[in-house]
Enzyme design. Sequence first.
Site, mmCIF file in Angstrom:
data_model
loop_
_atom_site.group_PDB
_atom_site.id
_atom_site.type_symbol
_atom_site.label_atom_id
_atom_site.label_comp_id
_atom_site.label_asym_id
_atom_site.label_seq_id
_atom_site.Cartn_x
_atom_site.Cartn_y
_atom_site.Cartn_z
ATOM 1 C CE LYS A 72 -57.431 38.250 -23.500
ATOM 2 N NZ LYS A 72 -56.479 38.083 -24.638
ATOM 3 C CG PHE B 218 -52.736 32.519 -32.256
ATOM 4 C CD1 PHE B 218 -53.880 32.964 -31.615
ATOM 5 C CD2 PHE B 218 -52.260 33.244 -33.344
ATOM 6 C CE1 PHE B 218 -54.547 34.105 -32.025
ATOM 7 C CE2 PHE B 218 -52.924 34.394 -33.780
ATOM 8 C CZ PHE B 218 -54.070 34.820 -33.113
ATOM 9 N NE ARG C 286 -57.611 47.613 -29.293
ATOM 10 C CZ ARG C 286 -57.394 46.403 -29.784
ATOM 11 N NH1 ARG C 286 -57.980 45.332 -29.246
ATOM 12 N NH2 ARG C 286 -56.590 46.225 -30.806
ATOM 13 C CB THR D 211 -51.440 42.055 -28.962
ATOM 14 O OG1 THR D 211 -52.396 42.817 -29.701
ATOM 15 C CG2 THR D 211 -51.961 40.646 -28.754
ATOM 16 N NE ARG E 223 -53.672 43.070 -23.852
ATOM 17 C CZ ARG E 223 -54.244 43.130 -25.049
ATOM 18 N NH1 ARG E 223 -53.779 43.961 -25.964
ATOM 19 N NH2 ARG E 223 -55.257 42.351 -25.343
ATOM 20 C CG ASN F 56 -53.074 39.517 -24.009
ATOM 21 O OD1 ASN F 56 -54.028 38.908 -23.530
ATOM 22 N ND2 ASN F 56 -53.046 39.887 -25.280
ATOM 23 C CG HIS G 179 -61.069 41.072 -25.618
ATOM 24 N ND1 HIS G 179 -60.545 40.937 -26.878
ATOM 25 C CD2 HIS G 179 -62.299 41.645 -25.771
ATOM 26 C CE1 HIS G 179 -61.439 41.400 -27.760
ATOM 27 N NE2 HIS G 179 -62.492 41.823 -27.115
HETATM 28 P P1 GDP Z 1 -55.927 41.992 -29.196
HETATM 29 O O1 GDP Z 1 -57.009 42.719 -29.952
HETATM 30 O O2 GDP Z 1 -54.806 42.902 -28.758
HETATM 31 O O3 GDP Z 1 -56.452 41.143 -28.067
HETATM 32 O O4 GDP Z 1 -55.206 40.995 -30.213
HETATM 33 P P2 GDP Z 1 -55.751 39.999 -31.355
HETATM 34 O O5 GDP Z 1 -57.205 40.232 -31.655
HETATM 35 O O6 GDP Z 1 -54.783 40.055 -32.475
HETATM 36 O O7 GDP Z 1 -55.596 38.541 -30.681
HETATM 37 C C1 GDP Z 1 -56.542 38.038 -29.775
HETATM 38 C C2 GDP Z 1 -55.810 37.356 -28.645
HETATM 39 O O8 GDP Z 1 -55.157 36.194 -29.129
HETATM 40 C C3 GDP Z 1 -54.683 38.186 -28.016
HETATM 41 O O9 GDP Z 1 -55.134 39.085 -27.042
HETATM 42 C C4 GDP Z 1 -53.781 37.113 -27.438
HETATM 43 O O10 GDP Z 1 -54.285 36.619 -26.180
HETATM 44 C C5 GDP Z 1 -53.907 36.007 -28.470
HETATM 45 N N1 GDP Z 1 -52.868 36.071 -29.520
HETATM 46 C C6 GDP Z 1 -52.732 36.981 -30.503
HETATM 47 N N2 GDP Z 1 -51.703 36.694 -31.314
HETATM 48 C C7 GDP Z 1 -51.162 35.543 -30.836
HETATM 49 C C8 GDP Z 1 -50.085 34.705 -31.252
HETATM 50 O O11 GDP Z 1 -49.389 34.970 -32.248
HETATM 51 N N3 GDP Z 1 -49.839 33.604 -30.496
HETATM 52 C C9 GDP Z 1 -50.588 33.291 -29.404
HETATM 53 N N4 GDP Z 1 -50.284 32.176 -28.723
HETATM 54 N N5 GDP Z 1 -51.621 34.036 -28.990
HETATM 55 C C10 GDP Z 1 -51.914 35.146 -29.692
#
Ligand code: GDP
Length: 136
Positions: free
Chosen positions: A9, A57, A85, A91, A102, A112, A115
């Site tokens: 990212k 978000f 992962r 996350t 991360r 973070n 992805h």
């Molecule tokens: P991942 O699979 O661990 O990447 O997590 P998710 O699929 O749940 O979320 C996608 C991406 O959105 C994450 O990697 C973060 O960059 C962002 N993200 C997730 N949850 C939040 C949140 O509650 N607030 C904000 N600002 N960003 C979030």
Amino acid sequence: MEKTLVIIKPDAVKLNHIGEIISIYESNGLSISKMKMMKATEELLKKHYIEHIEKSFYPSLIEFMLSGKIVVLEVTGEKAVSKVRELNGVTDSRNAAIGTVRNLFGTDLQQNAVHGSATAGDSSKELEIWFKEGEN
Ligand code: GDP
């Protein structure tokens, strides 16, 4: 052999962590089979993050992902999806296990560093979004 999608990212690209992140995958038995640096577009991000489109978000996430260049990788290896992962960590960077990508290079829940596809089903969809057919 399994394939998964990794995106380095904008936060990690800006802080010059591309090489260190790739080294973590390579030194854990995974291979980089495709790679490109690019600016994401709203169109690609909408497809990629379709499951989050209604979340509060989402606008902030899109703004972040458009804030600089990203590096898109196809990572190949045994159990590549779950291995990536695990190597990436949870996350929220602040809660990621010591030594994960991360933990080392992320800042918080949004910024973070990387992805990684969540499932094998997601990885094939995501690889199609980011690498067009025949593209290396
Ligand atoms: P991942 O699979 O661990 O990447 O997590 P998710 O699929 O749940 O979320 C996608 C991406 O959105 C994450 O990697 C973060 O960059 C962002 N993200 C997730 N949850 C939040 C949140 O509650 N607030 C904000 N600002 N960003 C979030």
